[in-house]
Design a protein around this motif. Structure first.
Motif, PDB file in Angstrom:
ATOM      1  N   LYS A  56       0.749  -1.085  -0.283  1.00 57.93           N
ATOM      2  CA  LYS A  56       0.060   0.065   0.069  1.00 57.93           C
ATOM      3  C   LYS A  56       0.835   1.388   0.029  1.00 57.93           C
ATOM      4  O   LYS A  56       0.371   2.411  -0.755  1.00 57.93           O
ATOM      5  CB  LYS A  56      -0.762   0.054   1.129  1.00 57.93           C
ATOM      6  CG  LYS A  56      -2.169  -1.090   1.016  1.00 57.93           C
ATOM      7  CD  LYS A  56      -3.189  -0.800   2.312  1.00 57.93           C
ATOM      8  CE  LYS A  56      -4.108  -2.109   2.056  1.00 57.93           C
ATOM      9  NZ  LYS A  56      -4.933  -2.156   3.597  1.00 57.93           N
ATOM     10  N   VAL A  59       2.210   1.656  -3.480  1.00 63.49           N
ATOM     11  CA  VAL A  59       1.232   2.311  -4.516  1.00 63.49           C
ATOM     12  C   VAL A  59       0.663   3.737  -4.360  1.00 63.49           C
ATOM     13  O   VAL A  59       0.668   4.371  -5.278  1.00 63.49           O
ATOM     14  CB  VAL A  59       0.081   1.164  -4.415  1.00 63.49           C
ATOM     15  CG1 VAL A  59      -1.204   1.612  -5.263  1.00 63.49           C
ATOM     16  CG2 VAL A  59       0.129  -0.403  -5.151  1.00 63.49           C
ATOM     17  N   ASP A  60       0.412   3.850  -2.969  1.00 61.53           N
ATOM     18  CA  ASP A  60      -0.105   5.136  -2.655  1.00 61.53           C
ATOM     19  C   ASP A  60       1.272   6.171  -2.590  1.00 61.53           C
ATOM     20  O   ASP A  60       1.327   6.456  -1.190  1.00 61.53           O
ATOM     21  CB  ASP A  60      -0.921   5.134  -1.390  1.00 61.53           C
ATOM     22  CG  ASP A  60      -2.300   4.542  -1.727  1.00 61.53           C
ATOM     23  OD1 ASP A  60      -2.579   4.439  -3.002  1.00 61.53           O
ATOM     24  OD2 ASP A  60      -2.834   3.789  -0.755  1.00 61.53           O
ATOM     25  N   ASN A  61       2.036   6.373  -3.349  1.00 62.46           N
ATOM     26  CA  ASN A  61       3.222   7.339  -3.079  1.00 62.46           C
ATOM     27  C   ASN A  61       2.756   8.847  -3.434  1.00 62.46           C
ATOM     28  O   ASN A  61       1.537   8.901  -3.351  1.00 62.46           O
ATOM     29  CB  ASN A  61       4.370   7.055  -4.279  1.00 62.46           C
ATOM     30  CG  ASN A  61       3.847   7.074  -5.501  1.00 62.46           C
ATOM     31  OD1 ASN A  61       2.942   7.978  -5.891  1.00 62.46           O
ATOM     32  ND2 ASN A  61       4.130   6.266  -6.662  1.00 62.46           N
ATOM     33  N   PHE A  63       3.280  11.342  -5.177  1.00 60.67           N
ATOM     34  CA  PHE A  63       3.025  11.637  -6.596  1.00 60.67           C
ATOM     35  C   PHE A  63       1.511  11.330  -7.008  1.00 60.67           C
ATOM     36  O   PHE A  63       0.760  12.243  -7.303  1.00 60.67           O
ATOM     37  CB  PHE A  63       3.896  11.268  -7.854  1.00 60.67           C
ATOM     38  CG  PHE A  63       3.688  11.756  -9.186  1.00 60.67           C
ATOM     39  CD1 PHE A  63       3.772  13.251  -9.301  1.00 60.67           C
ATOM     40  CD2 PHE A  63       3.203  10.918 -10.033  1.00 60.67           C
ATOM     41  CE1 PHE A  63       3.515  13.792 -10.519  1.00 60.67           C
ATOM     42  CE2 PHE A  63       2.836  11.524 -11.274  1.00 60.67           C
ATOM     43  CZ  PHE A  63       2.777  13.059 -11.421  1.00 60.67           C
ATOM     44  N   ARG A  64       1.177   9.947  -6.595  1.00 61.44           N
ATOM     45  CA  ARG A  64      -0.322   9.774  -6.834  1.00 61.44           C
ATOM     46  C   ARG A  64      -1.212  10.547  -5.788  1.00 61.44           C
ATOM     47  O   ARG A  64      -2.268  10.843  -6.339  1.00 61.44           O
ATOM     48  CB  ARG A  64      -0.443   8.148  -6.647  1.00 61.44           C
ATOM     49  CG  ARG A  64       0.138   7.435  -8.024  1.00 61.44           C
ATOM     50  CD  ARG A  64      -0.269   6.126  -7.920  1.00 61.44           C
ATOM     51  NE  ARG A  64       0.222   5.244  -8.937  1.00 61.44           N
ATOM     52  CZ  ARG A  64      -0.119   3.885  -9.066  1.00 61.44           C
ATOM     53  NH1 ARG A  64      -0.576   3.364  -8.281  1.00 61.44           N
ATOM     54  NH2 ARG A  64       0.837   3.295 -10.222  1.00 61.44           N
ATOM     55  N   ASN A  65      -0.904  10.604  -4.800  1.00 63.32           N
ATOM     56  CA  ASN A  65      -1.483  11.337  -3.604  1.00 63.32           C
ATOM     57  C   ASN A  65      -2.014  12.919  -4.181  1.00 63.32           C
ATOM     58  O   ASN A  65      -2.844  13.398  -4.083  1.00 63.32           O
ATOM     59  CB  ASN A  65      -0.804  11.413  -2.249  1.00 63.32           C
ATOM     60  CG  ASN A  65      -1.072  10.142  -1.784  1.00 63.32           C
ATOM     61  OD1 ASN A  65      -2.050   9.147  -2.161  1.00 63.32           O
ATOM     62  ND2 ASN A  65      -0.297   9.558  -0.780  1.00 63.32           N
ATOM     63  N   TYR A  66      -0.771  13.406  -4.748  1.00 60.76           N
ATOM     64  CA  TYR A  66      -1.034  14.775  -5.045  1.00 60.76           C
ATOM     65  C   TYR A  66      -1.999  14.881  -6.369  1.00 60.76           C
ATOM     66  O   TYR A  66      -2.822  15.537  -6.596  1.00 60.76           O
ATOM     67  CB  TYR A  66       0.449  15.307  -5.759  1.00 60.76           C
ATOM     68  CG  TYR A  66       0.498  16.525  -6.468  1.00 60.76           C
ATOM     69  CD1 TYR A  66       0.031  17.899  -5.865  1.00 60.76           C
ATOM     70  CD2 TYR A  66       0.502  16.713  -8.061  1.00 60.76           C
ATOM     71  CE1 TYR A  66      -0.069  19.191  -6.451  1.00 60.76           C
ATOM     72  CE2 TYR A  66       0.399  17.701  -8.564  1.00 60.76           C
ATOM     73  CZ  TYR A  66       0.437  18.916  -7.972  1.00 60.76           C
ATOM     74  OH  TYR A  66       0.122  20.001  -8.621  1.00 60.76           O
ATOM     75  N   LEU A  67      -1.845  13.925  -7.332  1.00 59.79           N
ATOM     76  CA  LEU A  67      -2.736  13.836  -8.431  1.00 59.79           C
ATOM     77  C   LEU A  67      -4.174  13.601  -8.200  1.00 59.79           C
ATOM     78  O   LEU A  67      -5.065  14.078  -8.859  1.00 59.79           O
ATOM     79  CB  LEU A  67      -2.112  12.837  -9.497  1.00 59.79           C
ATOM     80  CG  LEU A  67      -0.851  13.122 -10.187  1.00 59.79           C
ATOM     81  CD1 LEU A  67      -0.594  11.968 -11.180  1.00 59.79           C
ATOM     82  CD2 LEU A  67      -1.032  14.566 -11.072  1.00 59.79           C
ATOM     83  N   ARG A  68      -4.261  13.016  -7.102  1.00 64.99           N
ATOM     84  CA  ARG A  68      -5.822  12.788  -6.761  1.00 64.99           C
ATOM     85  C   ARG A  68      -6.505  13.991  -6.303  1.00 64.99           C
ATOM     86  O   ARG A  68      -7.594  14.104  -6.348  1.00 64.99           O
ATOM     87  CB  ARG A  68      -5.980  11.806  -5.290  1.00 64.99           C
ATOM     88  CG  ARG A  68      -5.612  10.508  -5.816  1.00 64.99           C
ATOM     89  CD  ARG A  68      -5.894   9.335  -4.860  1.00 64.99           C
ATOM     90  NE  ARG A  68      -5.434   8.103  -4.934  1.00 64.99           N
ATOM     91  CZ  ARG A  68      -4.579   7.535  -4.296  1.00 64.99           C
ATOM     92  NH1 ARG A  68      -4.060   7.963  -3.100  1.00 64.99           N
ATOM     93  NH2 ARG A  68      -4.152   6.304  -4.625  1.00 64.99           N
TER      94      ARG A  68
END
Length: 88
Positions: A56, A59-61, A63-68
């Motif tokens: 987890k 996957v939840d790095n 950059f992905r948290n920023y894009l969400r």
């Protein structure tokens, strides 16, 4: 080596250096952070790994948290201009 150091070759050398850097970054990231990659023998001896928390985190790095939190639009002002001309 001197015959390759002409100004016409500089963009090609720059592009190849950029791609090589991207490859090295990707390999280093996957080799060090991927939970499925086990380098040390102590980690490889377990047939079934219980590493859901590690997966987890991978996957939840950041950059992905920023894009969400970002809007999935490319041309935000153009979309706003053509969809609602009163506000622009």
């Amino acid at each position: 080596m001197g015959r390759w150091l002409i100004p016409e070759v500089y963009p090609l050398v720059g592009a190849m250096a950029l791609v090589g850097g991207m490859v090295v970054f990707s390999l280093a990231r996957h080799a060090t952070m991927n939970p499925a990659v086990r380098i040390w023998k102590e980690d490889r001896k377990d047939a079934m790994l219980d590493n859901t928390e590690e997966g987890k985190r991978y996957v939840d790095n950041g950059f992905r948290n920023y894009l969400r939190t970002q809007s999935p639009q490319i041309f935000v002002r153009a979309n706003r201009f053509f969809s609602d001309p009163d506000k622009s």
